[in-house]
Design a protein around this motif. Sequence first.
Motif, PDB file in Angstrom:
ATOM      1  N   LYS A 304     -44.708  22.978 -35.552  1.00 27.66           N
ATOM      2  CA  LYS A 304     -44.427  22.486 -34.473  1.00 27.66           C
ATOM      3  C   LYS A 304     -44.694  23.759 -33.390  1.00 27.66           C
ATOM      4  CE  LYS A 304     -41.995  18.979 -32.522  1.00 27.66           C
ATOM      5  NZ  LYS A 304     -43.427  17.920 -32.147  1.00 27.66           N
ATOM      6  N   VAL A 305     -43.493  24.942 -33.465  1.00 29.31           N
ATOM      7  CA  VAL A 305     -44.312  26.298 -32.764  1.00 29.31           C
ATOM      8  C   VAL A 305     -45.716  25.975 -32.020  1.00 29.31           C
ATOM      9  CG1 VAL A 305     -41.751  26.524 -33.108  1.00 29.31           C
ATOM     10  CG2 VAL A 305     -43.479  27.945 -34.183  1.00 29.31           C
ATOM     11  N   ARG A 306     -46.564  25.917 -32.979  1.00 29.17           N
ATOM     12  CA  ARG A 306     -47.284  26.665 -32.736  1.00 29.17           C
ATOM     13  C   ARG A 306     -48.337  25.614 -32.014  1.00 29.17           C
ATOM     14  NH1 ARG A 306     -49.477  28.422 -39.612  1.00 29.17           N
ATOM     15  NH2 ARG A 306     -48.596  30.738 -39.138  1.00 29.17           N
ATOM     16  N   GLU A 307     -48.219  23.806 -32.050  1.00 30.99           N
ATOM     17  CA  GLU A 307     -48.337  23.689 -31.391  1.00 30.99           C
ATOM     18  C   GLU A 307     -47.709  23.093 -29.851  1.00 30.99           C
ATOM     19  OE1 GLU A 307     -46.849  19.037 -32.955  1.00 30.99           O
ATOM     20  OE2 GLU A 307     -46.794  18.536 -30.836  1.00 30.99           O
ATOM     21  N   ILE A 308     -46.519  23.433 -30.358  1.00 30.42           N
ATOM     22  CA  ILE A 308     -46.263  23.249 -28.816  1.00 30.42           C
ATOM     23  C   ILE A 308     -46.441  24.324 -27.359  1.00 30.42           C
ATOM     24  CG2 ILE A 308     -43.818  24.121 -27.127  1.00 30.42           C
ATOM     25  CD1 ILE A 308     -42.174  22.850 -29.799  1.00 30.42           C
ATOM     26  N   LYS A 313     -49.741  26.518 -23.078  1.00 35.57           N
ATOM     27  CA  LYS A 313     -50.941  27.659 -22.690  1.00 35.57           C
ATOM     28  C   LYS A 313     -51.287  26.896 -21.696  1.00 35.57           C
ATOM     29  CE  LYS A 313     -50.832  31.165 -26.338  1.00 35.57           C
ATOM     30  NZ  LYS A 313     -51.637  31.388 -27.582  1.00 35.57           N
ATOM     31  N   ALA A 314     -52.149  25.600 -22.601  1.00 38.66           N
ATOM     32  CA  ALA A 314     -52.903  24.276 -22.042  1.00 38.66           C
ATOM     33  C   ALA A 314     -52.166  24.330 -20.311  1.00 38.66           C
ATOM     34  CB  ALA A 314     -53.010  23.662 -22.354  1.00 38.66           C
ATOM     35  N   ALA A 315     -50.810  24.522 -20.015  1.00 38.45           N
ATOM     36  CA  ALA A 315     -50.900  24.157 -18.848  1.00 38.45           C
ATOM     37  C   ALA A 315     -50.155  25.163 -17.835  1.00 38.45           C
ATOM     38  CB  ALA A 315     -49.089  23.892 -19.392  1.00 38.45           C
ATOM     39  N   GLY A 316     -50.799  25.933 -18.501  1.00 42.00           N
ATOM     40  CA  GLY A 316     -51.028  27.500 -17.702  1.00 42.00           C
ATOM     41  C   GLY A 316     -50.066  28.630 -17.427  1.00 42.00           C
ATOM     42  N   LEU A 317     -49.284  28.360 -18.512  1.00 43.07           N
ATOM     43  CA  LEU A 317     -47.930  29.573 -19.010  1.00 43.07           C
ATOM     44  C   LEU A 317     -48.339  30.176 -19.683  1.00 43.07           C
ATOM     45  CD1 LEU A 317     -45.155  26.685 -19.274  1.00 43.07           C
ATOM     46  CD2 LEU A 317     -45.253  28.361 -17.861  1.00 43.07           C
ATOM     47  N   LEU A 378     -40.331  21.359 -16.135  1.00 44.08           N
ATOM     48  CA  LEU A 378     -39.540  22.227 -16.738  1.00 44.08           C
ATOM     49  C   LEU A 378     -39.506  23.461 -16.252  1.00 44.08           C
ATOM     50  CD1 LEU A 378     -36.598  22.346 -16.780  1.00 44.08           C
ATOM     51  CD2 LEU A 378     -36.250  22.561 -19.180  1.00 44.08           C
ATOM     52  N   LEU A 379     -40.486  23.894 -17.326  1.00 47.71           N
ATOM     53  CA  LEU A 379     -40.580  25.289 -17.256  1.00 47.71           C
ATOM     54  C   LEU A 379     -40.857  26.033 -16.203  1.00 47.71           C
ATOM     55  CD1 LEU A 379     -41.225  26.220 -21.305  1.00 47.71           C
ATOM     56  CD2 LEU A 379     -39.692  26.648 -19.709  1.00 47.71           C
ATOM     57  N   PRO A 380     -42.089  25.614 -14.980  1.00 48.46           N
ATOM     58  CA  PRO A 380     -42.524  26.506 -14.157  1.00 48.46           C
ATOM     59  C   PRO A 380     -41.029  25.976 -13.022  1.00 48.46           C
ATOM     60  CG  PRO A 380     -43.823  24.696 -15.097  1.00 48.46           C
ATOM     61  CD  PRO A 380     -42.748  24.724 -15.510  1.00 48.46           C
TER      62      PRO A 380
END
Lengths: 470, 470
Positions: A304-308, A313-317, A378-380
């Motif tokens: 799961k953590v690999r998937e998240i 990463k794909a979202a630019g983080l 949420l994270l950004p």
Amino acid sequence: MAKAPVLTPQAEDFPRWYQDLINKAELADNGPVRGTMVIRPYGYGLWERMQQEMDARIKDAGAQNAYFPLFIPQSYLTREAEHVEGFAPELAVVTHGGGKELEEPVVVRPTSETIINDYFSKWVQSYRDLPLLINQWANVVRWEMRPRVFLRTSEFLWQEGHTAHATYEDARDYAAHIHRNVYGDFMTNVLGIDVVLGRKTPKERFAGAINTLTLEGMMGDGKALQMGTSHELGTNFAKAFNTSYLSKEGQQELVWQTSWGVSTRMVGGLIMSHGDDNGLRVPPRLAHVQVVVMAIKGDEAVAKVREIGARLKAAGLRVHVDDRVDTPFGRRAVDWELKGVPVRIEIGPRDLENGTAMLARRIPGGKEPVQIDALADLLPKVLDEDQAQLLRESRERRISRTSDVATIEEAAEAALAGGWARIPWSVLGPEGEAKLGEQAVTVRCLVAEDGSVPEADDAPGTLAIVARSY
Amino acid sequence: MAKAPVLTPQAEDFPRWYQDLINKAELADNGPVRGTMVIRPYGYGLWERMQQEMDARIKDAGAQNAYFPLFIPQSYLTREAEHVEGFAPELAVVTHGGGKELEEPVVVRPTSETIINDYFSKWVQSYRDLPLLINQWANVVRWEMRPRVFLRTSEFLWQEGHTAHATYEDARDYAAHIHRNVYGDFMTNVLGIDVVLGRKTPKERFAGAINTLTLEGMMGDGKALQMGTSHELGTNFAKAFNTSYLSKEGQQELVWQTSWGVSTRMVGGLIMSHGDDNGLRVPPRLAHVQVVVMAIKGDEAVAKVREIGARLKAAGLRVHVDDRVDTPFGRRAVDWELKGVPVRIEIGPRDLENGTAMLARRIPGGKEPVQIDALADLLPKVLDEDQAQLLRESRERRISRTSDVATIEEAAEAALAGGWARIPWSVLGPEGEAKLGEQAVTVRCLVAEDGSVPEADDAPGTLAIVARSY
């Protein structure tokens, strides 16, 4: 999570806290040659991000990167009288090369004004060649008697900009542009440090400069750190190296020059600005790891953590996936806290059922459950809040620990108590500055009442900022 | 456009052509200390792009950047016997620091295996710490008796990777992965050089390695250039520095190591692979300036090239706008040709009326009118074609100038005539290698008949590639 204190508390011994943090967060080690340092991957990651952000700003300011040699003939240093006096005690000297004694010893560059002027004098012929705007990323050596990792090391990494201009005004404006729009912007908006921009007193100027602009940050213990400087060199090096150009009017004229640098010392400033008793806190815009996605235990959590991680990463983080479930979770969590990663996403077996994760925030502190699907949105926002909080804390500290004083005695007292004092330069003056020096208190910089940089030392209303410093 | 020959023709004097090109394209100057070089902005731009592309591939291979000190205690070098023997004649030695003679002289790093092992031996404790994959970008010094800019300089810039693994196989595979998938991929697909991947003979191995893998490029004059190397170090440095780990089975074991590097020498290889009598030709994937948009003359053309430049940048191309209309157009065009920018877009007063521009292509040569509005679509295709052409030319040269030979005499003859010879290693052997050496001909590498890298020197069917080299 209950924690044993992993670091000496700041309030108990700030220098020891600093050294503890550097060791335990695996930022750097001492080198085998006195005063040198080994920058470990996590520490170097901070420096790489500083380089990236700074390099983009330097290129926006029109400067191009180049590279000049490490070795400078000893005779070059002596051509500019103040310069050699300033650097002679710190030089490392190569006397042997290729198995033989050298005819002329060479010094390892302490800075590159001299060697660069040797080439500028060849490259600059006409007004068409100006301005010439050059930067280099390099290592430099200044033999250090009282070394401290990142802050004062015999070898350090830096960028040094060197420019040549047709007029005094153009050089002055360029030095000011670097000071405010390159360095000031980076330190305030990326490092999250509320630096004060000012000019150095004649006593504190760079050896060979006619004016030195500085950025001073207040550290967690109230002492000041010089975070970067931008110098107007006037025609001092141009005279020494005959760096001149044919003007539009057909006259041979000396160029006006600047030089400016920031170094791995900024890593030290970052630690001492934002660190707390649990470790470092890295501002999200700087962080090479903004988010660590941690598997608590179990193969499903690892998947799961690999998937998240891939999704974020794909979202630019900037994401690190921590799937080392053979190491106890608590030890890993403490380690990421020490390293100051802004956000941890923790996934355990229960979370897998619910589609939730724990969001642990290093900067404001605290943990809360969140929906995994909401993370990318949420994270950004979370990271923006954290960035703003660090700058706000830095500003509040500076304001609350700076006092306006009227006498030299009060200035010394405020500085020795662990704060900054602001005192009219007309009251202090070079004599007062010398007196403060006896108590290891220095004038960090001169500022105008409105916070701008004074045009001259004796501009009316100029204030001196006085502090102990690193 | 008629041109006076700006460079010594290659056919007349290849070394002089090389030096002419470096001067006139403003790539580099000689430094004031013998053997050092000043890398000028256009030359440094090539190196920066090499760094970017290589750094991304190194990170993809799992290695992290770090930084180790420039200064190494002299005693470290002597711990690995072959290593010190290999490097002792090239060392620069610092005997004085901070105004005093040092108790123990320090050497300026010629490479960092020794100092890095000093830290690996502290950082590696358990099998959990392996593999440890570290890279650094740094300057190194090897005192050079016969310097040539970019190819052999007393100081050069490079990256050096250093890794530690639990087993021989893991180290061997990682060295091979760097060799083929990092270096080979970069050189073939970005530099456009048809490098041959092979293993070095025992005589040509790195000092302290058990196996050296190399990438050899054929230059324009038929000589070979070693473009990069990846070494298996076995346990040689681990023994010297006691770099060991506790295995899963509870045994203390030595680590198996690799090291690997590429340097600013690649800039020399780029020049000598792709340059022609008009100057450099930079492969588009590498080029920091892929397209220069030139105003021929007039304010309207200046406004237009700025507009086009902005549009092409937005389309993702690396663009330079040349609006220096106070310098004659012809001189500027020759300059961009010297610098090898793949595509020039030239805009004059007539073009403004027609919405057209001249498209000048450096790699195939020639000029043709194009619609300005079509440029953003057209240029990526043009650049892809150019990239492919350079690799094709490099491959054709290598194939046409390599001959299969059966005797040592024929091998020497082919090499001295300006080509490569392929000869069975079972025929040549170390004795034949020594004999060729008397004529300054060397075995560049050993390859298998199918072009793969042999697992051992004496693998059946192994061929030696023999050439003169830089």
